[in-house]
Design a protein around this motif. Structure first.
Motif, PDB file in Angstrom:
ATOM      1  N   TRP A 138      -5.845   0.969   3.013  1.00 28.44           N
ATOM      2  CA  TRP A 138      -6.232   2.369   3.184  1.00 28.44           C
ATOM      3  C   TRP A 138      -5.495   2.945   4.388  1.00 28.44           C
ATOM      4  O   TRP A 138      -4.972   2.198   5.220  1.00 28.44           O
ATOM      5  CB  TRP A 138      -7.756   2.533   3.336  1.00 28.44           C
ATOM      6  CG  TRP A 138      -8.397   1.679   4.375  1.00 28.44           C
ATOM      7  CD1 TRP A 138      -8.921   0.433   4.193  1.00 28.44           C
ATOM      8  CD2 TRP A 138      -8.580   1.992   5.769  1.00 28.44           C
ATOM      9  NE1 TRP A 138      -9.416  -0.043   5.373  1.00 28.44           N
ATOM     10  CE2 TRP A 138      -9.224   0.880   6.364  1.00 28.44           C
ATOM     11  CE3 TRP A 138      -8.273   3.092   6.560  1.00 28.44           C
ATOM     12  CZ2 TRP A 138      -9.566   0.841   7.715  1.00 28.44           C
ATOM     13  CZ3 TRP A 138      -8.614   3.059   7.912  1.00 28.44           C
ATOM     14  CH2 TRP A 138      -9.247   1.943   8.472  1.00 28.44           C
ATOM     15  N   ALA A 278       2.292  -2.247  -1.655  1.00 24.39           N
ATOM     16  CA  ALA A 278       3.247  -1.216  -2.076  1.00 24.39           C
ATOM     17  C   ALA A 278       2.671   0.199  -1.939  1.00 24.39           C
ATOM     18  O   ALA A 278       3.403   1.149  -1.693  1.00 24.39           O
ATOM     19  CB  ALA A 278       3.678  -1.467  -3.513  1.00 24.39           C
ATOM     20  N   THR A 279       1.354   0.327  -2.134  1.00 23.31           N
ATOM     21  CA  THR A 279       0.744   1.659  -2.073  1.00 23.31           C
ATOM     22  C   THR A 279      -0.483   1.614  -1.190  1.00 23.31           C
ATOM     23  O   THR A 279      -0.944   0.541  -0.805  1.00 23.31           O
ATOM     24  CB  THR A 279       0.314   2.138  -3.480  1.00 23.31           C
ATOM     25  OG1 THR A 279      -0.641   1.214  -4.001  1.00 23.31           O
ATOM     26  CG2 THR A 279       1.503   2.275  -4.403  1.00 23.31           C
ATOM     27  N   ARG A 281      -4.329   3.931  -0.101  1.00 28.34           N
ATOM     28  CA  ARG A 281      -5.305   4.952  -0.475  1.00 28.34           C
ATOM     29  C   ARG A 281      -5.689   5.732   0.773  1.00 28.34           C
ATOM     30  O   ARG A 281      -6.387   5.210   1.639  1.00 28.34           O
ATOM     31  CB  ARG A 281      -6.526   4.256  -1.092  1.00 28.34           C
ATOM     32  CG  ARG A 281      -7.721   5.119  -1.319  1.00 28.34           C
ATOM     33  CD  ARG A 281      -7.427   6.337  -2.132  1.00 28.34           C
ATOM     34  NE  ARG A 281      -6.988   6.075  -3.489  1.00 28.34           N
ATOM     35  CZ  ARG A 281      -6.323   6.986  -4.230  1.00 28.34           C
ATOM     36  NH1 ARG A 281      -6.046   8.173  -3.736  1.00 28.34           N
ATOM     37  NH2 ARG A 281      -5.946   6.686  -5.459  1.00 28.34           N
ATOM     38  N   LEU A 283      -7.731   7.859   3.252  1.00 27.76           N
ATOM     39  CA  LEU A 283      -9.177   8.042   3.349  1.00 27.76           C
ATOM     40  C   LEU A 283      -9.548   9.449   2.895  1.00 27.76           C
ATOM     41  O   LEU A 283      -8.808  10.406   3.123  1.00 27.76           O
ATOM     42  CB  LEU A 283      -9.655   7.842   4.792  1.00 27.76           C
ATOM     43  CG  LEU A 283      -9.669   6.416   5.322  1.00 27.76           C
ATOM     44  CD1 LEU A 283     -10.344   6.369   6.683  1.00 27.76           C
ATOM     45  CD2 LEU A 283     -10.372   5.472   4.358  1.00 27.76           C
ATOM     46  N   SER A 285      -9.572  10.672   0.017  1.00 29.43           N
ATOM     47  CA  SER A 285      -8.851  11.306  -1.096  1.00 29.43           C
ATOM     48  C   SER A 285      -9.738  11.432  -2.323  1.00 29.43           C
ATOM     49  O   SER A 285     -10.659  10.640  -2.547  1.00 29.43           O
ATOM     50  CB  SER A 285      -7.542  10.600  -1.408  1.00 29.43           C
ATOM     51  OG  SER A 285      -7.667   9.225  -1.399  1.00 29.43           O
ATOM     52  N   ALA A 286      -9.433  12.460  -3.109  1.00 29.49           N
ATOM     53  CA  ALA A 286     -10.250  12.800  -4.266  1.00 29.49           C
ATOM     54  C   ALA A 286      -9.991  11.826  -5.402  1.00 29.49           C
ATOM     55  O   ALA A 286      -8.934  11.192  -5.465  1.00 29.49           O
ATOM     56  CB  ALA A 286      -9.932  14.212  -4.713  1.00 29.49           C
ATOM     57  N   PHE A 287     -10.967  11.739  -6.310  1.00 31.22           N
ATOM     58  CA  PHE A 287     -10.796  10.946  -7.530  1.00 31.22           C
ATOM     59  C   PHE A 287      -9.570  11.450  -8.291  1.00 31.22           C
ATOM     60  O   PHE A 287      -9.261  12.632  -8.261  1.00 31.22           O
ATOM     61  CB  PHE A 287     -12.031  11.097  -8.426  1.00 31.22           C
ATOM     62  CG  PHE A 287     -13.201  10.254  -7.989  1.00 31.22           C
ATOM     63  CD1 PHE A 287     -13.304   9.780  -6.705  1.00 31.22           C
ATOM     64  CD2 PHE A 287     -14.209   9.939  -8.891  1.00 31.22           C
ATOM     65  CE1 PHE A 287     -14.387   9.002  -6.302  1.00 31.22           C
ATOM     66  CE2 PHE A 287     -15.297   9.170  -8.507  1.00 31.22           C
ATOM     67  CZ  PHE A 287     -15.387   8.696  -7.211  1.00 31.22           C
ATOM     68  N   TYR A 288      -8.904  10.556  -8.962  1.00 30.66           N
ATOM     69  CA  TYR A 288      -7.758  10.848  -9.826  1.00 30.66           C
ATOM     70  C   TYR A 288      -6.506  11.282  -9.057  1.00 30.66           C
ATOM     71  O   TYR A 288      -5.543  11.726  -9.651  1.00 30.66           O
ATOM     72  CB  TYR A 288      -8.091  11.911 -10.879  1.00 30.66           C
ATOM     73  CG  TYR A 288      -9.298  11.554 -11.708  1.00 30.66           C
ATOM     74  CD1 TYR A 288      -9.218  10.544 -12.660  1.00 30.66           C
ATOM     75  CD2 TYR A 288     -10.516  12.201 -11.526  1.00 30.66           C
ATOM     76  CE1 TYR A 288     -10.323  10.200 -13.413  1.00 30.66           C
ATOM     77  CE2 TYR A 288     -11.631  11.860 -12.267  1.00 30.66           C
ATOM     78  CZ  TYR A 288     -11.535  10.856 -13.210  1.00 30.66           C
ATOM     79  OH  TYR A 288     -12.631  10.513 -13.947  1.00 30.66           O
ATOM     80  N   SER A 289      -6.526  11.192  -7.707  1.00 33.51           N
ATOM     81  CA  SER A 289      -5.294  11.496  -6.985  1.00 33.51           C
ATOM     82  C   SER A 289      -4.492  10.204  -6.871  1.00 33.51           C
ATOM     83  O   SER A 289      -5.043   9.159  -6.550  1.00 33.51           O
ATOM     84  CB  SER A 289      -5.599  12.056  -5.593  1.00 33.51           C
ATOM     85  OG  SER A 289      -6.431  11.173  -4.875  1.00 33.51           O
ATOM     86  N   PRO A 290      -3.178  10.268  -7.151  1.00 34.30           N
ATOM     87  CA  PRO A 290      -2.385   9.038  -7.117  1.00 34.30           C
ATOM     88  C   PRO A 290      -2.386   8.415  -5.731  1.00 34.30           C
ATOM     89  O   PRO A 290      -2.584   9.110  -4.735  1.00 34.30           O
ATOM     90  CB  PRO A 290      -0.966   9.502  -7.480  1.00 34.30           C
ATOM     91  CG  PRO A 290      -1.078  10.906  -7.919  1.00 34.30           C
ATOM     92  CD  PRO A 290      -2.388  11.449  -7.443  1.00 34.30           C
ATOM     93  N   ARG A 291      -2.163   7.108  -5.686  1.00 33.90           N
ATOM     94  CA  ARG A 291      -2.078   6.422  -4.400  1.00 33.90           C
ATOM     95  C   ARG A 291      -0.790   6.836  -3.695  1.00 33.90           C
ATOM     96  O   ARG A 291       0.166   7.240  -4.326  1.00 33.90           O
ATOM     97  CB  ARG A 291      -2.099   4.916  -4.610  1.00 33.90           C
ATOM     98  CG  ARG A 291      -3.416   4.412  -5.171  1.00 33.90           C
ATOM     99  CD  ARG A 291      -3.334   2.947  -5.533  1.00 33.90           C
ATOM    100  NE  ARG A 291      -3.251   2.106  -4.347  1.00 33.90           N
ATOM    101  CZ  ARG A 291      -4.303   1.599  -3.723  1.00 33.90           C
ATOM    102  NH1 ARG A 291      -5.517   1.840  -4.185  1.00 33.90           N
ATOM    103  NH2 ARG A 291      -4.174   0.838  -2.671  1.00 33.90           N
TER     104      ARG A 291
END
Lengths: 317, 255
Positions: A138, A278-279, A281, A283, A285-291
């Motif tokens: 994160w 590699a990616t 998240r 903190l 961030s909204a649901f369905y937003s890409p990493r």
């Protein structure tokens, strides 16, 4: 300012209500820091405005959003208090942070013993917006208040055979449950840097965030911020800084050397043995937003890559 | 055997086994057929279990709508759905021991219900990963899965659960005959994989996965004990005979 300058963010996105409110807060923040005893920056409104304008510019020039203060303040890895993310924000309120003494010693010409007030007088804090990336995957963007670590180290003046810097966190078993029960890590928590890493201008000692004093759960009264390394390097509640001639045995490295290296540089190409790096998240961030794609040295490669020239980053992770 | 069970469990099983009695609802001042129907429906243990099984989902919905999932809501979603999958898995594995200990039969439909609920929460968990977290970015998903070993255990568990859910109906059971039981024994390795999936993603805080590991160990140990006992009984029932010498069949030479 050193947040990455990948554009793609419309300025309207960063100048929203929240950020504007944070600008107002940042004006107040500097006032607060001055109240802590910083006479040196007391040039009235112009300095405050400069700071908030700088924040504005830095955000506008990058594709970053400031992480909400409430998220940074209630999602904490503070294993002395708890192994979960939410409890430290409450448990840390019991911590004793006043008075506080920071010792700077080891292989230095001028060992120092400083109170937080001394530090603020000697090294007036400035706001620096930095990305933070946890080894767990994160991340956040935090407006820290602090000063470069090398200012303090120069004052102590490391001896020529000093090669590393060891940081030790506070031992307070009476307020820290997992220290009291001797759980998980050998306490107190210890971190370390190579001396040249510690002397890099991006290596910061932070005393505040979001224009206010550091909250206990975020590492009050003084913590390290090494933005190009995984978050566990950025040790909280520091009581001792020592220059050493040998590699300091750091806490996570001691417990799980295969999982957590001494360097712990953010690197998307070197996965943790059990998960990808590699990616990340961000903190809040909204649901369905890409990493978010993790960047080499957390986006600070331009500034710090030369420290590791010729080093195999897969070997020395 | 029954007396070994905790009183609460005993009471609950007694309720399950009780025949439905006709109740004079008018006596309680209840006239609305709709309300009576509701009470009738959920006074049946199976229906009540079905209803309660959706509570964790309801709680999650409320937490989402009130923005109460904390600083990392997507991670909180994964944790909530993952832990409830594990819990339903434990409940499912508990049905057979209860049946054996109480010598009562006919709880298979409860096992099926909880098994399907396990799959349901696992499916929501997987959807959370693919859609809510990875936003269907397949390149990111493939790389993440290839580098993240703890996901492999989760995937294995999910595929087993999906297979078992697909073959859970009575007609499927009938059609598959003996191989049905064989297939559904895959729930044992799958439950071990589920615990590993939880355990391996953590940095150091292992108390929670170890607790589920312990629970699953007990539940699987029960099967081992029953199997050992059955084997012993079977051996006792088969009369001992001297080993019969095999007749030698002349082997035809082939060139």
């Amino acid at each position: 300012m050193l947040i990455k300058t990948n554009t793609g963010l419309r300025s309207s996105e960063v100048t929203d209500e929240v950020i504007f409110q944070e600008r107002r807060d940042s004006l107040r923040l500097i006032g607060g820091i001055m109240a802590l005893g910083v006479a040196g920056v007391a040039k009235g409104g112009t300095v405050d405005q400069a700071a908030s304008m700088a924040r504005q510019d830095a955000l506008a020039a990058s594709n970053e959003r400031l992480t909400r203060e409430q998220d940074i303040a209630h999602y904490n890895n503070y294993y002395e208090f708890s192994f979960y993310k939410a409890p430290p924000s409450e448990l840390a309120q019991a911590m004793q942070v006043e008075p506080w003494v920071l010792e700077v010693g080891g292989l230095v010409e001028n060992p120092l013993t400083l109170s937080i007030d001394d530090l603020l007088r000697l090294f007036p804090p400035e706001e620096q917006i930095r990305r933070i990336r946890c080894v767990e995957g994160w991340s956040g963007v935090v407006p820290w208040l602090g000063f470069p670590l090398f200012h303090l180290l120069k004052k102590a003046s490391p001896l020529s055979f000093g090669k590393f810097v060891k940081f030790t966190s506070v031992m307070q078993p009476e307020t820290m449950p997992n220290q009291r029960d001797q759980k998980m890590l050998p306490w107190p928590y210890v971190e370390g840097l190579r001396l040249d890493e510690a002397m890099h201008p991006l290596a910061m000692l932070a005393v505040g965030m979001y224009g206010k004093k550091l909250l206990n759960q975020n590492g009050a009264p003084i913590r390290l911020v090494i933005p190009w390394k995984y978050g566990f390097k950025s040790i909280k509640a520091i009581v001792k800084i020592e220059v050493t001639d040998s590699l300091p045995l750091t806490s996570w490295n001691q417990v799980a050397p295969k999982d957590y290296g001494f360097y712990a540089n953010v690197n998307p190409e070197v996965p943790h043995p059990r998960w990808s790096q590699a990616t990340e998240r961000p903190l809040g961030s909204a649901f369905y937003s890409p990493r978010r794609k993790t960047e080499l040295f957390n986006g600070y490669a331009e500034e710090v890559a030369h420290l590791y020239a010729g080093m195999d980053l897969r070997q020395l992770f | 055997m029954m007396k070994m069970l905790p009183p609460l469990l005993y009471a609950y099983i007694s309720v399950l086994r009780k025949q439905q009695k006709t109740i004079d609802y008018a006596q309680y001042g209840l006239k609305s057929p709709w309300l009576i129907g509701l009470i009738e429906t959920f006074s049946e243990a199976f229906n009540l279990c079905l209803l309660i099984s959706f509570f964790p989902l309801l709680i999650l919905m409320v937490l989402i709508m009130t923005d109460d999932l904390g600083g990392n809501p997507i991670e909180a979603f994964h944790l909530h759905t993952g832990i409830w999958t594990l819990r339903f898995l434990c409940i499912t594995l508990l049905v057979t021991p209860i049946q054996v200990m109480t010598k009562w039969r006919g709880m298979a439909h409860f096992r099926q219900l909880f098994g399907l609920m396990t799959f349901f929460y696992a499916a929501v968990h997987v959807y959370g990963y693919l859609a809510i977290d990875q936003a269907w970015v397949w390149s990111s998903i493939f790389r993440d899965i290839s580098e993240t070993t703890y996901i492999w255990w989760g995937l294995f568990c999910f595929f087993v659960l999906a297979l078992l859910a697909l073959t859970s109906s009575k007609p499927a059971k009938k059609a598959m005959g003996k191989s049905w039981k064989k297939l559904h024994r895959w729930i044992y390795p799958a439950s071990v994989a589920a615990v590993l999936h939880y355990l391996l993603q953590l940095k150091g805080n292992l108390a929670d996965p170890l607790l589920y590991g312990l629970l699953i160990t007990f539940l699987l140990l029960f099967r081992v004990l029953v199997w050992l006992k059955d084997r012993k009984v079977t051996r006792l029932m088969i009369p001992k005979r001297p080993p019969v010498e095999e007749e030698k069949v002349p082997v035809e030479e082939t060139h």
